[in-house]
Design an enzyme around this catalytic site. Structure first.
Site, PDB file in Angstrom:
ATOM      1  CG  HIS A 148      25.523  24.100  20.795  1.00 23.98           C
ATOM      2  ND1 HIS A 148      26.748  24.072  20.169  1.00 23.98           N
ATOM      3  CD2 HIS A 148      24.764  24.980  20.099  1.00 23.98           C
ATOM      4  CE1 HIS A 148      26.735  24.892  19.140  1.00 23.98           C
ATOM      5  NE2 HIS A 148      25.542  25.461  19.077  1.00 23.98           N
ATOM      6  CD  GLU A 177      28.075  19.276  23.354  1.00 21.85           C
ATOM      7  OE1 GLU A 177      28.596  18.452  22.600  1.00 21.85           O
ATOM      8  OE2 GLU A 177      27.289  20.170  22.934  1.00 21.85           O
ATOM      9  CB  CYS A 197      31.114  23.647  18.705  1.00 19.35           C
ATOM     10  SG  CYS A 197      30.174  24.590  19.931  1.00 19.35           S
ATOM     11  CB  CYS A 230      30.158  22.864  23.682  1.00 20.62           C
ATOM     12  SG  CYS A 230      28.521  23.196  22.989  1.00 20.62           S
TER      13      CYS A 230
END
Length: 153
Positions: A53, A55, A83, A86
């Site tokens: 992801h 992040e 999410c 993260c």
């Protein structure tokens, strides 16, 4: 770099990588004292990595650049609310503040379910939908004890 410039950089990074086919529309920039220390975008599909992801990729970049796991005092700018995975990594690294553009609920535009992970992660293991079972608990505790002893010795 100010906050608006950092968020714009995160959004532009997400858009550029999405349009080039290198990622999904999620970009992230990490600043410390106004300077970029890490950048990333969602490269899950390209890298065949469900943890890639934006992040997490940006945090990996910042940690490598600074040769540390401690990002205390840093600020994270992301094109979409992160999410639970993260957010966990954000907390683990000590990032001081999170800024986001789109809300997690906005991912419903493409069929996302932002509440699914939130509902599962908050439950004790025994109540989660994924089957789980503890094995060799004593050996696992012994390993952790050995590591703790090595750190204290």
């Amino acid at each position: 770099m100010n906050s608006d410039e950092a968020m714009r950089r995160a959004i532009d990074l997400a858009r550029d990588k999405m349009l080039s086919g290198e990622g999904r529309p999620f970009g992230c920039v990490i600043l410390k004292e106004g300077e970029i220390i890490g950048e990333g975008w969602n490269s899950m599909d390209r890298d065949h990595d469900p943890t890639a992801h934006g992040e997490v990729v940006a945090i990996r970049d910042a940690c490598r650049r600074l040769e540390t796991l401690d990002l205390s005092g840093a600020e994270l700018y992301t094109s979409c609310e992160p999410c639970p995975m993260c957010v966990s990594v954000i907390y683990l690294t000590g990032i001081a503040k999170l800024y986001y553009a789109a809300a997690a609920e906005d991912t419903r535009l493409f069929g996302g379910d932002p509440g699914r992970l939130r509902r599962e992660i908050g439950k004790p293991l025994a109540e989660r939908s994924m089957a789980n079972q503890q094995l060799l608990a004593e050996e696992g505790r012994t390993l952790l004890s050995e590591w703790a002893d090595s750190m204290n010795g």
